[in-house]
Design an enzyme around this catalytic site. Structure first.
Site, mmCIF file in Angstrom:
data_model
loop_
_atom_site.group_PDB
_atom_site.id
_atom_site.type_symbol
_atom_site.label_atom_id
_atom_site.label_comp_id
_atom_site.label_asym_id
_atom_site.label_seq_id
_atom_site.Cartn_x
_atom_site.Cartn_y
_atom_site.Cartn_z
ATOM 1 C CD GLU A 35 -3.052 -0.374 -0.280
ATOM 2 O OE1 GLU A 35 -3.213 0.844 -0.494
ATOM 3 O OE2 GLU A 35 -3.527 -1.251 -1.028
ATOM 4 C CG HIS A 37 5.487 0.153 -3.587
ATOM 5 N ND1 HIS A 37 5.547 -1.064 -2.941
ATOM 6 C CD2 HIS A 37 6.768 0.564 -3.737
ATOM 7 C CE1 HIS A 37 6.821 -1.379 -2.728
ATOM 8 N NE2 HIS A 37 7.588 -0.410 -3.186
ATOM 9 N NE ARG A 188 16.231 -4.634 1.474
ATOM 10 C CZ ARG A 188 16.539 -3.601 0.670
ATOM 11 N NH1 ARG A 188 15.973 -2.432 0.864
ATOM 12 N NH2 ARG A 188 17.407 -3.752 -0.319
HETATM 13 P P1 AMP Z 1 11.093 0.524 -3.355
HETATM 14 O O1 AMP Z 1 10.260 -0.408 -4.157
HETATM 15 O O2 AMP Z 1 11.375 0.064 -1.967
HETATM 16 O O3 AMP Z 1 12.328 1.004 -4.085
HETATM 17 O O4 AMP Z 1 10.207 1.825 -3.150
HETATM 18 C C1 AMP Z 1 9.684 2.512 -4.256
HETATM 19 C C2 AMP Z 1 9.109 3.821 -3.787
HETATM 20 O O5 AMP Z 1 8.088 3.570 -2.821
HETATM 21 C C3 AMP Z 1 10.157 4.707 -3.085
HETATM 22 O O6 AMP Z 1 9.947 6.061 -3.465
HETATM 23 C C4 AMP Z 1 9.851 4.492 -1.635
HETATM 24 O O7 AMP Z 1 10.215 5.588 -0.825
HETATM 25 C C5 AMP Z 1 8.351 4.317 -1.654
HETATM 26 N N1 AMP Z 1 7.883 3.606 -0.469
HETATM 27 C C6 AMP Z 1 8.329 2.422 0.002
HETATM 28 N N2 AMP Z 1 7.699 2.101 1.137
HETATM 29 C C7 AMP Z 1 6.837 3.109 1.403
HETATM 30 C C8 AMP Z 1 5.904 3.390 2.442
HETATM 31 N N3 AMP Z 1 5.724 2.549 3.462
HETATM 32 N N4 AMP Z 1 5.191 4.531 2.381
HETATM 33 C C9 AMP Z 1 5.363 5.397 1.357
HETATM 34 N N5 AMP Z 1 6.225 5.201 0.352
HETATM 35 C C10 AMP Z 1 6.954 4.078 0.371
#
Ligand code: AMP
Length: 285
Positions: A35, A37, A188
Site C-alpha cells: 500500500e 507504493h 523487506r
Molecule cells: P522501493 O520499491 O522500496 O524502491 O520503493 C519505491 C518507492 O516507494 C520509493 O519512493 C519508496 O520511498 C516508496 N515507499 C516504500 N515504502 C513506502 C511506504 N511505506 N510509504 C510510502 N512510500 C513508500
C-alpha cells in the site's frame, strides 16, 4: 495497461502521450508492491493524465554483501495491482535493457550528502539510485515523479539532483504508509519471522516517542536522539545501525530541533535491515 519490457516498447506506449503533450507521472519501484507504493500511484494519478510505474530491482544500488539475489519479487501480482489502480504503463525492463553495456561508465555522483545517514553504511548505494532514476527520467520524460518519504535520504538526494542538474522534473514526496501497529510498510518486511515482525514495530514506537518528547517541549536534538536509542535498546531483537536528527534539506545533524527536523534511523531486526524516520513537527499518527 501496457506492460513494456524494452525501451522500444516503452517509447511506443508513450508516443501518443508525448505527442499530445499529456502530463506524465512516473513512480519508480523495485516491485513486491504494498500500500505504500500504491499510495504513490494514487498521488501520481491526481497529478497527471498518464501514470507510468517502473518495476526494476536495480543491481547498481546493491552492495556486494546485500540482498540483490533474494530481494522479493511478485511480478504477476504487482501488475494486477497496478492495473487495478489505473496505471497506463508498467515498465518492467530486464537488467540488459537498462544496462546494455554492463555497468555504466558515467554515473550520477550524490556529492557530500552521500556521507550522511544510510549513505555512510551503504557505499555506492545512492550513486546507483540516482543513476537509475536519471535513466528512468530520460526514458519516460515525466513531468512529475513521485517518491516516498520512507526513503528520506533518497527523496532529498533526488530533489537535489533534479535541481543541480536542471532535469526539469517536479519531484513529489508522499507520506509514509504504515501497518496498523505503526511499522513502516516495506517489501523487506517479508523477510521478518513472526517474532522479528513483533519486535520491528519498536522502531516506530521509538521514533514516535521521540516526536512526543519534542512536541512536549524538548528542543535538544541529543536528548531526542537518546530517547530513540534508549527505546530501541529495550528491544533485544533490534540493533540500531544509526539514528540522527537532521536538517531536512541538508541532512546535516542539528543541535536544536525544529518542526522540520527529521529523526532517521536504520536498524537490524535479525538479518533484515530496516529504515524509518519521522518529522518532529508531523501530525500523522
Ligand atoms: P522501493 O520499491 O522500496 O524502491 O520503493 C519505491 C518507492 O516507494 C520509493 O519512493 C519508496 O520511498 C516508496 N515507499 C516504500 N515504502 C513506502 C511506504 N511505506 N510509504 C510510502 N512510500 C513508500
Amino acid at each position: 495497461m501496457i506492460v513494456a519490457r524494452t525501451r522500444n516498447d516503452l517509447g511506443e506506449a508513450l508516443a501518443g502521450a508525448w505527442a499530445r503533450g499529456q502530463r506524465l507521472a512516473l513512480v519508480p519501484t523495485m516491485g513486491y508492491l504494498h500500500e505504500g507504493h500504491l499510495s504513490l500511484v494514487d498521488r501520481a494519478r491526481e497529478l497527471a493524465d498518464t501514470v507510468v510505474v517502473s518495476i526494476f530491482v536495480n543491481p547498481l544500488q546493491f552492495g556486494p554483501s546485500e540482498d540483490l539475489e533474494r530481494y522479493p519479487r511478485s511480478e504477476a501480482r504487482d501488475l494486477a495491482l497496478l492495473e487495478d489502480r489505473g496505471v497506463a504503463v508498467a515498465f518492467v525492463p530486464p537488467d540488459e535493457e537498462m544496462y546494455p553495456d554492463g555497468e555504466p561508465g558515467v554515473t550520477v555522483a550524490p556529492g557530500l550528502m552521500e556521507r550522511r545517514l544510510c549513505g555512510a553504511f551503504r557505499p555506492g548505494h545512492f550513486r546507483g539510485v540516482l543513476t537509475v532514476v536519471a535513466k528512468l527520467f530520460g526514458l519516460v520524460r515525466p513531468d512529475v515523479a513521485v517518491f516516498g518519504r520512507k526513503d528520506f535520504q533518497q527523496g532529498v538526494l533526488i530533489q537535489r539532483m533534479v535541481r543541480d542538474l536542471d532535469m526539469g522534473v517536479e519531484v513529489v514526496l508522499g507520506e509514509i504508509v504504515r501497518e496498523p501497529d505503526g511499522l513502516a510498510m516495506s517489501s523487506r518486511n517479508a523477510y521478518l519471522s513472526p517474532a522479528e515482525r513483533r519486535e520491528a514495530v519498536g522502531l516506530h514506537d521509538a521514533l514516535f516517542s521521540a516526536r512526543r518528547l519534542y512536541q512536549g517541549g524538548e528542543g535538544r536534538a541529543e536528548a531526542i536522539v537518546d530517547e530513540v536509542r534508549r527505546q530501541v535498546g529495550g528491544h533485544p531483537g533490534l540493533e540500531l545501525q544509526y539514528v540522527d536528527a537532521v536538517d531536512s534539506d541538508t541532512l546535516e545533524s542539528v543541535t536544536t530541533a525544529t518542526d522540520d527536523t527529521v529523526v532517521a534511523l536504520a536498524a537490524f531486526c535479525g538479518a533484515t535491515r530496516l529504515i524509518d524516520n519521522v518529522r518532529l513537527g508531523g501530525t500523522a499518527p
